[in-house]
Each structure stands twice: as structure tokens, then as C-alpha cells.
Design a protein around this motif. Structure first.
Motif, PDB file in Angstrom:
ATOM      1  N   GLY A 170       0.836  -1.194   0.000  1.00  0.00           N
ATOM      2  CA  GLY A 170       0.000   0.000   0.000  1.00  0.00           C
ATOM      3  C   GLY A 170       0.872   1.244   0.000  1.00  0.00           C
ATOM      4  O   GLY A 170       1.885   1.316  -0.695  1.00  0.00           O
ATOM      5  N   ASP A 171       0.487   2.227   0.780  1.00  0.00           N
ATOM      6  CA  ASP A 171       1.266   3.469   0.886  1.00  0.00           C
ATOM      7  C   ASP A 171       2.252   3.431   2.048  1.00  0.00           C
ATOM      8  O   ASP A 171       2.879   4.448   2.370  1.00  0.00           O
ATOM      9  CB  ASP A 171       0.319   4.666   1.063  1.00  0.00           C
ATOM     10  CG  ASP A 171      -0.527   4.911  -0.180  1.00  0.00           C
ATOM     11  OD1 ASP A 171      -0.037   4.618  -1.287  1.00  0.00           O
ATOM     12  OD2 ASP A 171      -1.682   5.366  -0.029  1.00  0.00           O
ATOM     13  N   ARG A 172       2.380   2.276   2.686  1.00  0.00           N
ATOM     14  CA  ARG A 172       3.302   2.172   3.822  1.00  0.00           C
ATOM     15  C   ARG A 172       4.753   2.213   3.358  1.00  0.00           C
ATOM     16  O   ARG A 172       5.074   1.892   2.209  1.00  0.00           O
ATOM     17  CB  ARG A 172       3.085   0.867   4.580  1.00  0.00           C
ATOM     18  CG  ARG A 172       1.769   0.758   5.329  1.00  0.00           C
ATOM     19  CD  ARG A 172       1.707  -0.584   6.031  1.00  0.00           C
ATOM     20  NE  ARG A 172       1.728  -1.696   5.076  1.00  0.00           N
ATOM     21  CZ  ARG A 172       2.271  -2.882   5.320  1.00  0.00           C
ATOM     22  NH1 ARG A 172       2.886  -3.118   6.476  1.00  0.00           N
ATOM     23  NH2 ARG A 172       2.211  -3.841   4.414  1.00  0.00           N
ATOM     24  N   ALA A 173       5.615   2.575   4.269  1.00  0.00           N
ATOM     25  CA  ALA A 173       7.054   2.499   4.048  1.00  0.00           C
ATOM     26  C   ALA A 173       7.670   1.709   5.190  1.00  0.00           C
ATOM     27  O   ALA A 173       7.475   2.042   6.357  1.00  0.00           O
ATOM     28  CB  ALA A 173       7.673   3.894   3.983  1.00  0.00           C
ATOM     29  N   VAL A 174       8.374   0.649   4.841  1.00  0.00           N
ATOM     30  CA  VAL A 174       9.080  -0.135   5.853  1.00  0.00           C
ATOM     31  C   VAL A 174      10.485   0.439   5.948  1.00  0.00           C
ATOM     32  O   VAL A 174      11.293   0.320   5.019  1.00  0.00           O
ATOM     33  CB  VAL A 174       9.131  -1.625   5.475  1.00  0.00           C
ATOM     34  CG1 VAL A 174       9.901  -2.412   6.525  1.00  0.00           C
ATOM     35  CG2 VAL A 174       7.717  -2.173   5.308  1.00  0.00           C
ATOM     36  N   ALA A 175      10.773   1.088   7.064  1.00  0.00           N
ATOM     37  CA  ALA A 175      12.026   1.830   7.170  1.00  0.00           C
ATOM     38  C   ALA A 175      12.767   1.564   8.471  1.00  0.00           C
ATOM     39  O   ALA A 175      13.579   2.387   8.908  1.00  0.00           O
ATOM     40  CB  ALA A 175      11.757   3.327   7.043  1.00  0.00           C
ATOM     41  N   ASP A 176      12.500   0.423   9.101  1.00  0.00           N
ATOM     42  CA  ASP A 176      13.160   0.137  10.371  1.00  0.00           C
ATOM     43  C   ASP A 176      14.268  -0.902  10.220  1.00  0.00           C
ATOM     44  O   ASP A 176      14.528  -1.700  11.117  1.00  0.00           O
ATOM     45  CB  ASP A 176      12.150  -0.316  11.424  1.00  0.00           C
ATOM     46  CG  ASP A 176      11.337  -1.523  10.968  1.00  0.00           C
ATOM     47  OD1 ASP A 176      11.326  -1.814   9.751  1.00  0.00           O
ATOM     48  OD2 ASP A 176      10.714  -2.174  11.832  1.00  0.00           O
ATOM     49  N   TYR A 177      14.916  -0.909   9.050  1.00  0.00           N
ATOM     50  CA  TYR A 177      16.049  -1.811   8.857  1.00  0.00           C
ATOM     51  C   TYR A 177      17.225  -1.375   9.724  1.00  0.00           C
ATOM     52  O   TYR A 177      17.347  -0.194  10.079  1.00  0.00           O
ATOM     53  CB  TYR A 177      16.495  -1.803   7.389  1.00  0.00           C
ATOM     54  CG  TYR A 177      15.463  -2.323   6.426  1.00  0.00           C
ATOM     55  CD1 TYR A 177      15.178  -3.678   6.328  1.00  0.00           C
ATOM     56  CD2 TYR A 177      14.780  -1.459   5.578  1.00  0.00           C
ATOM     57  CE1 TYR A 177      14.237  -4.159   5.441  1.00  0.00           C
ATOM     58  CE2 TYR A 177      13.834  -1.920   4.675  1.00  0.00           C
ATOM     59  CZ  TYR A 177      13.565  -3.273   4.618  1.00  0.00           C
ATOM     60  OH  TYR A 177      12.636  -3.739   3.731  1.00  0.00           O
ATOM     61  N   PRO A 178      18.115  -2.314  10.068  1.00  0.00           N
ATOM     62  CA  PRO A 178      19.302  -1.939  10.840  1.00  0.00           C
ATOM     63  C   PRO A 178      20.133  -0.896  10.094  1.00  0.00           C
ATOM     64  O   PRO A 178      20.355  -1.035   8.881  1.00  0.00           O
ATOM     65  CB  PRO A 178      20.072  -3.266  10.967  1.00  0.00           C
ATOM     66  CG  PRO A 178      19.029  -4.325  10.796  1.00  0.00           C
ATOM     67  CD  PRO A 178      18.043  -3.769   9.819  1.00  0.00           C
ATOM     68  N   PRO A 179      20.578   0.156  10.748  1.00  0.00           N
ATOM     69  CA  PRO A 179      21.360   1.210  10.090  1.00  0.00           C
ATOM     70  C   PRO A 179      22.622   0.670   9.410  1.00  0.00           C
ATOM     71  O   PRO A 179      23.066   1.217   8.398  1.00  0.00           O
ATOM     72  CB  PRO A 179      21.713   2.160  11.241  1.00  0.00           C
ATOM     73  CG  PRO A 179      20.675   1.911  12.281  1.00  0.00           C
ATOM     74  CD  PRO A 179      20.336   0.459  12.165  1.00  0.00           C
ATOM     75  N   GLU A 180      23.173  -0.408   9.966  1.00  0.00           N
ATOM     76  CA  GLU A 180      24.411  -0.936   9.383  1.00  0.00           C
ATOM     77  C   GLU A 180      24.190  -1.521   7.990  1.00  0.00           C
ATOM     78  O   GLU A 180      25.130  -1.630   7.200  1.00  0.00           O
ATOM     79  CB  GLU A 180      25.048  -1.982  10.297  1.00  0.00           C
ATOM     80  CG  GLU A 180      24.164  -3.154  10.668  1.00  0.00           C
ATOM     81  CD  GLU A 180      23.398  -2.932  11.952  1.00  0.00           C
ATOM     82  OE1 GLU A 180      22.966  -3.931  12.558  1.00  0.00           O
ATOM     83  OE2 GLU A 180      23.235  -1.754  12.344  1.00  0.00           O
ATOM     84  N   TRP A 181      22.961  -1.902   7.656  1.00  0.00           N
ATOM     85  CA  TRP A 181      22.687  -2.413   6.314  1.00  0.00           C
ATOM     86  C   TRP A 181      22.883  -1.318   5.271  1.00  0.00           C
ATOM     87  O   TRP A 181      23.522  -1.518   4.249  1.00  0.00           O
ATOM     88  CB  TRP A 181      21.254  -2.946   6.238  1.00  0.00           C
ATOM     89  CG  TRP A 181      21.071  -4.267   6.908  1.00  0.00           C
ATOM     90  CD1 TRP A 181      21.959  -4.896   7.745  1.00  0.00           C
ATOM     91  CD2 TRP A 181      19.923  -5.119   6.818  1.00  0.00           C
ATOM     92  NE1 TRP A 181      21.428  -6.082   8.183  1.00  0.00           N
ATOM     93  CE2 TRP A 181      20.190  -6.250   7.630  1.00  0.00           C
ATOM     94  CE3 TRP A 181      18.714  -5.038   6.158  1.00  0.00           C
ATOM     95  CZ2 TRP A 181      19.274  -7.293   7.777  1.00  0.00           C
ATOM     96  CZ3 TRP A 181      17.787  -6.073   6.290  1.00  0.00           C
ATOM     97  CH2 TRP A 181      18.065  -7.187   7.091  1.00  0.00           C
ATOM     98  N   ALA A 182      22.313  -0.144   5.564  1.00  0.00           N
ATOM     99  CA  ALA A 182      22.476   0.979   4.638  1.00  0.00           C
ATOM    100  C   ALA A 182      23.935   1.404   4.567  1.00  0.00           C
ATOM    101  O   ALA A 182      24.457   1.696   3.492  1.00  0.00           O
ATOM    102  CB  ALA A 182      21.599   2.155   5.074  1.00  0.00           C
ATOM    103  N   SER A 183      24.591   1.410   5.719  1.00  0.00           N
ATOM    104  CA  SER A 183      26.000   1.803   5.742  1.00  0.00           C
ATOM    105  C   SER A 183      26.850   0.847   4.912  1.00  0.00           C
ATOM    106  O   SER A 183      27.749   1.264   4.176  1.00  0.00           O
ATOM    107  CB  SER A 183      26.515   1.835   7.182  1.00  0.00           C
ATOM    108  OG  SER A 183      25.781   2.764   7.949  1.00  0.00           O
ATOM    109  N   ALA A 184      26.537  -0.447   5.009  1.00  0.00           N
ATOM    110  CA  ALA A 184      27.308  -1.428   4.236  1.00  0.00           C
ATOM    111  C   ALA A 184      27.045  -1.294   2.739  1.00  0.00           C
ATOM    112  O   ALA A 184      27.941  -1.464   1.924  1.00  0.00           O
ATOM    113  CB  ALA A 184      26.959  -2.838   4.710  1.00  0.00           C
TER     114      ALA A 184
END
Length: 334
Positions: free
Chosen positions: A140-154
Motif C-alpha cells: 500500500g502506501d506504507r514504508a518499511v524503514a526500520d532496517y538496521p542502520p548498518e545495512w544501509a551503511s554497508a
């Protein structure tokens, strides 16, 4: 001498020269273009485009097209987000699921094109809407944004000692693999043959249907990989991720010298075009050019990419005929 002139008159050379000019003018006229930080952002932007453009190049060389790639990316992101909500927290498992999904979505396209004999343009326009719709059904219009910060950093971590993200190395390795297949193997020669005349290619023993099917599978899988990178880079899974990205991918492939009619093009020109478009877009954004103007520029380059290579081919053919007659070549608009 003749070989040098032919090289300089190729469309790929035109794209490389345009890239050099854009970089030089941008560095002189726009503050920040010459900074390492600018090139980091350019790299991050072109990574998903380049990943999808690699298989798209092969698809268009065969005379087909896949317009559903951005929707595959979006559905991949949505699926990763929903799996995370359901408690799948293993990154390798999420990546594997995404790649499998992308391959399956590409296989659906390939099945309709090869199994039912439908035109790829019509099929992928349909799945463009279908896959994006499924993404909205999932999230839907949801955003799943609670991934571990280290994933984005990697995902966006730079190469040690540089500002360029390490994913550029992945793109380079994949580009080398696609380049070898296209330009140095019988498979690549078969792809060009299919683009020039599929029926004649079939009579030479090339399995046109099977090859086309697997090309769509590869395009789906690479679009899913781009979706994984997109999700991790922004640490957010949304159904509208990558919306409109297919325009940038196709513009890059055509601008790189691949004929929309198939049978002609080189991967080096496509990669140069990807970098050219990414550099131009980021430089104009840095100069506060409105988003609508950027869209107009992208559309204009898409038109140039269709017309330009054909003009260059005709000029080279006329020049070759002049050389064969021993007459110095001169440009004439007639």
C-alpha cells in the motif's frame, strides 16, 4: 588512418566526448562538480541504472524490449519490506528471495513473449502496470524503514581511500561478464544475428525462443538486484521505489548507440551513456535546475539517442563508399 577516423566517427566516441565536455564545463561553471562528494552521489545514482542497463542492452540488441524493469524493482522492494515485517531478518535470505522473485517475474515476461508469440512491447507494458499494482497490494502506501542502520551503511560504504561506493566494483565485474558474453562468445554473435534477422538466425541453429526467454529472466534478476540496492541505500521499502526508472535505463541504452531496431550496439557505449546521464542530471540539480526541466532534457536525449546513431551510421557508410572510389569524403546534407 582509416581505422582512426572510423573510431572517432563512431557513436560511442561521440558519447565519450560529450561526457568529457559535460564534466569539464560542469567543473568550471558549477561549484561542487569537481568535488569527490559530487562523484559519490553520481556513483550512487547510476548503480541501479547500470545494473538494469546491462541485460537491457542484450535484450534490445535482439530486437526486444522490457519496459517492466522499474516495476520489478518496486515489487522487489515491497516484497523485501513485507518479509521484514513478517520477521525475516536475515539479509542474505532477503537478497536471495528478491533475486528469485525478480527471475520469476522476468520468466513471466519471457513466457508470454516466447511461449505465446506476443510482442515484448505490449507484454511488458502490461506487466509494468501489473507488477507495480502488486507492489501496492503488498505494501500500500506504507514504508518499511526500520532496517538496521548498518545495512544501509554497508550498501553505500566507500572503497577504502576513495569516496566512490564499493558497489561500483560489483557493477564493473558484472559489466565485464556481460561484455565478454556479448562481444567475445558465440552467444553474443547469436544475439546480434537475432536482432538483424530472427528467422535467419533460427535457420543457422540459434534457439531464438530459449535465448529470448533467458534474457528476460536475466533482466528480471538484475532489476531485483537493483531493487535490493535501492532498498538498502535508502533504508526504506516502498511500493513506488524506482518509479519511472525504466525511462532512464532505456535512454542510457539507446544513447549508448544500441539500435532500437536491434542488431547493433556495444556495451562500452551504454556504460558511457549511463555515466553521462548521471553526471548531467546531478550537475543540473546542483545548479538548481527544476525537476521538470530535467525530465525534458532526459526526453530530448532519448530522441537524440534514436536519431543520432542512425545518422552516424549513414555518414560512415557514405564515407566508406567515397574511400572505395578513391574520392576524398566530404559531408553533404543531400
Amino acid at each position: 588512418m582509416r581505422g582512426v577516423v572510423r573510431g572517432l566517427s563512431s557513436w560511442e566516441a561521440v558519447v565519450v566526448i560529450a561526457l568529457v565536455v559535460v564534466v569539464a564545463v560542469g567543473a568550471l561553471a558549477i561549484e561542487g562538480v569537481a568535488s569527490p562528494r559530487f562523484w559519490r552521489f553520481v556513483s550512487l545514482e547510476v548503480i541501479p541504472i547500470a545494473l538494469i542497463a546491462l541485460p537491457m542492452t542484450l535484450v534490445i540488441i535482439t530486437g526486444e524490449i522490457d519496459l517492466s524493469v522499474a516495476s520489478v524493482l518496486g515489487l522487489t522492494c515491497a516484497t523485501m519490506g513485507q518479509l521484514w515485517v513478517w520477521g525475516v531478518t536475515s539479509l542474505p535470505l532477503l537478497i536471495a528471495a528478491a533475486l528469485l522473485l525478480g527471475a520469476l517475474l522476468g520468466a513471466v515476461n519471457g513466457l508470454f513473449v516466447t511461449g505465446f508469440g506476443l510482442p515484448s512491447l505490449a507484454v511488458t507494458i502490461g506487466t509494468l502496470a501489473l507488477y507495480r499494482g502488486l507492489a501496492y497490494v503488498i505494501l500500500g502506501d506504507r514504508a518499511v524503514a526500520d532496517y538496521p542502520p548498518e545495512w544501509a551503511s554497508a550498501a553505500i560504504a566507500p572503497i577504502p581511500g576513495l569516496t566512490i561506493p564499493w558497489m561500483i566494483i560489483v557493477v564493473a565485474v558484472l559489466a565485464a561478464g556481460f561484455g565478454v558474453v556479448l562481444h567475445a562468445t558465440p552467444i553474443g554473435r547469436g544475439l546480434y544475428a537475432m536482432g538483424n534477422n530472427a528467422e535467419a538466425a533460427r535457420f543457422t541453429g540459434i534457439s531464438v525462443r530459449r535465448t529470448t526467454f533467458w534474457l528476460f529472466v536475466a533482466t528480471g534478476a538484475m532489476s531485483a538486484l537493483a531493487g535490493v540496492f535501492w532498498t538498502l541505500r535508502y533504508a526504506s521499502a516502498r511500493a513506488d521505489n524506482g518509479n519511472g526508472l525504466e525511462l532512464a535505463v532505456i535512454a542510457a541504452v539507446l544513447l549508448g548507440g544500441v539500435s532500437i531496431f536491434g542488431g547493433r550496439g556495444r556495451l562500452a557505449g551504454v556504460l558511457a551513456a549511463v555515466l553521462l546521464l548521471g553526471t548531467l542530471r546531478n550537475a543540473l540539480q546542483l545548479a538548481d535546475v527544476p525537476a521538470n526541466t530535467l525530465t525534458i532534457i532526459t526526453g530530448s536525449l532519448l530522441i537524440v539517442s534514436v536519431v543520432g546513431p542512425n545518422v552516424v551510421v549513414k555518414l560512415r557508410a557514405r564515407k566508406d563508399r567515397s574511400w572505395q572510389r578513391g574520392v576524398p569524403w566530404r559531408f553533404s546534407p543531400r
